[in-house]
Write an enzyme that holds these catalytic residues in place. Structure first.
Site, PDB file in Angstrom:
ATOM      1  N   GLU A 213     -29.255 -84.482  22.325  1.00  0.00           N
ATOM      2  CA  GLU A 213     -28.573 -83.306  22.843  1.00  0.00           C
ATOM      3  C   GLU A 213     -27.477 -82.903  21.864  1.00  0.00           C
ATOM      4  OE1 GLU A 213     -27.197 -84.620  26.640  1.00  0.00           O
ATOM      5  OE2 GLU A 213     -25.488 -85.693  25.838  1.00  0.00           O
ATOM      6  N   HIS A 251     -22.018 -84.029  28.943  1.00  0.00           N
ATOM      7  CA  HIS A 251     -21.425 -85.254  28.426  1.00  0.00           C
ATOM      8  C   HIS A 251     -20.193 -84.956  27.583  1.00  0.00           C
ATOM      9  CE1 HIS A 251     -24.376 -88.058  29.815  1.00  0.00           C
ATOM     10  NE2 HIS A 251     -25.361 -87.391  29.269  1.00  0.00           N
TER      11      HIS A 251
END
Length: 293
Positions: A213, A251
Site C-alpha cells: 500500500e 495505516h
C-alpha cells in the site's frame, strides 16, 4: 510445509483473559491451533475454560515457556502495556511474537524492535497492528478468519488485514501454504522481504502474492530484492491509487510525499522486477489463477 507457523507450533496468548484475548483464543482453538497457555500477570495458576478447553494462565512468558514449552506468543495487550509485553517475550527468547495490538506509539515499537535486534533477533516479531498469520489447516496465530480459504501452495504477504482476507477468499480454490499479515505501521518487525525469502525457501510454496500500500519504500525495496533473489512467480497489488497526495490514509505509515511512496511508483518498481501487478485485488487473483494449474 509452511513458514513461521506449523501444526506443531505451541502458542501462548499474552492478554488471554481480556475480552479480545478470550474471543480470539476461542477462534484460534477452533482452527486447530495448539494453544498451550495464556499470560496475565497476577493471574498465574488459574485455568480458563475456553469453549470446553481448559487453558492454564501464567504470570510470565518465561514461566509458560518453561512449563508448557510455548514457542509462539500472540499479543492482545492494550497499547500502553504492549511494549512491556513484547519486551518480556523477547527477553524470554520466544521464537515468534505476533503483535496484534494497534495504536502502539511509534517510539514503543522502535524500542522493542531495537531490543530484539540487540538480542540477535532470537525472537521474530510480526506486527504490530497486524492480523497475524495462518497456515490453513495447520495453525492460526492472530485474528485472520480460518474458514475463508483452504490449504494450498500459494504464499501470501500483505500490509493490509482486510485485503489479506479478500485475497485468501478469492484464491480459496487454490489455497495457501501460509498467509502473513505484516501490518502497515511505520515500524514493523517482519517485512515483505523476510516473507518473500521464506516462501522462496519453502518447497511447498509454488507462487507468491504480495500486497502493499502507499507510503514508505518497503515495496520498492522488496522489488529490488525480488529481482536478485526470488525465482518463484509473484503477483502483486498496491492499495491507494486514488489517495490524495500528502494525506495519511488508514495505516499510520501510509503517507505519500511527492512521487515517493505512491502506488504508481510501487507498481512500476514491482513490474520492473518481473512481478505482475493487478489493478484491483480481483485482478491480481485472476493473474495468480492463470499462473497455476
Amino acid at each position: 510445509m509452511a513458514i513461521f507457523l506449523t501444526d506443531t507450533s505451541r502458542v501462548l496468548v499474552q492478554g488471554m483473559t481480556g475480552s479480545q484475548g478470550l474471543l480470539h483464543t476461542a477462534r484460534m482453538l477452533a482452527a486447530g491451533t495448539q494453544i498451550v497457555g495464556g499470560v496475565t500477570p497476577g493471574k498465574g495458576g488459574q485455568q480458563v475454560d475456553v469453549d470446553g478447553h481448559r487453558v492454564p494462565v501464567f504470570d510470565s512468558v518465561s514461566q509458560a515457556m518453561e512449563e508448557v514449552d510455548a514457542q509462539v506468543s500472540v499479543v492482545f495487550v492494550p497499547p500502553r502495556f504492549a511494549r512491556a509485553a513484547v519486551v518480556e517475550a523477547i527477553d524470554a527468547r520466544i521464537g515468534l511474537c505476533v503483535v496484534i495490538t494497534e495504536g502502539i506509539p511509534v517510539h514503543d515499537a522502535a524500542a522493542f524492535w531495537a531490543h530484539a535486534r540487540a538480542l540477535s533477533n532470537a525472537t521474530r516479531i510480526i506486527g504490530p497492528n497486524c492480523p497475524g498469520l495462518i497456515s490453513p489447516g495447520k495453525s492460526n496465530a492472530g485474528i485472520i478468519p480460518a474458514d475463508i480459504t483452504t490449504a494450498g501452495r500459494i504464499g501470501l504477504v500483505s500490509k493490509s488485514g482486510t485485503l489479506t482476507y479478500q485475497m485468501m477468499y478469492e484464491l480459496r480454490d487454490l489455497g495457501f501454504s501460509t498467509c502473513v499479515g505484516i501490518g502497515g505501521d511505520p515500524i514493523i518487525g517482519t517485512t515483505h522481504i523476510d516473507c518473500l525469502q521464506a516462501f522462496e525457501d519453502d518447497p511447498d510454496t509454488d507462487a507468491i502474492v504480495m500486497i502493499g500500500e502507499i507510503g514508505g519504500d518497503a515495496e520498492e525495496r522488496a522489488a529490488d530484492y525480488i529481482s536478485e533473489h526470488i525465482s518463484k512467480p509473484i503477483v502483486g497489488y498496491v492499495a491507494g491509487f486514488t489517495a490524495p497526495e500528502g494525506k495519511t490514509m488508514g495505516h499510520a505509515g501510509a503517507i505519500v510525499s511527492g512521487s515517493s511512496g505512491t502506488a504508481q511508483a510501487k507498481q512500476d518498481a514491482l513490474e520492473k522486477a518481473g512481478v505482475q501487478v493487478g489493478k484491483t485485488p480481483s485482478d491480481a487473483a485472476r493473474m495468480m489463477k492463470s499462473l497455476l494449474p
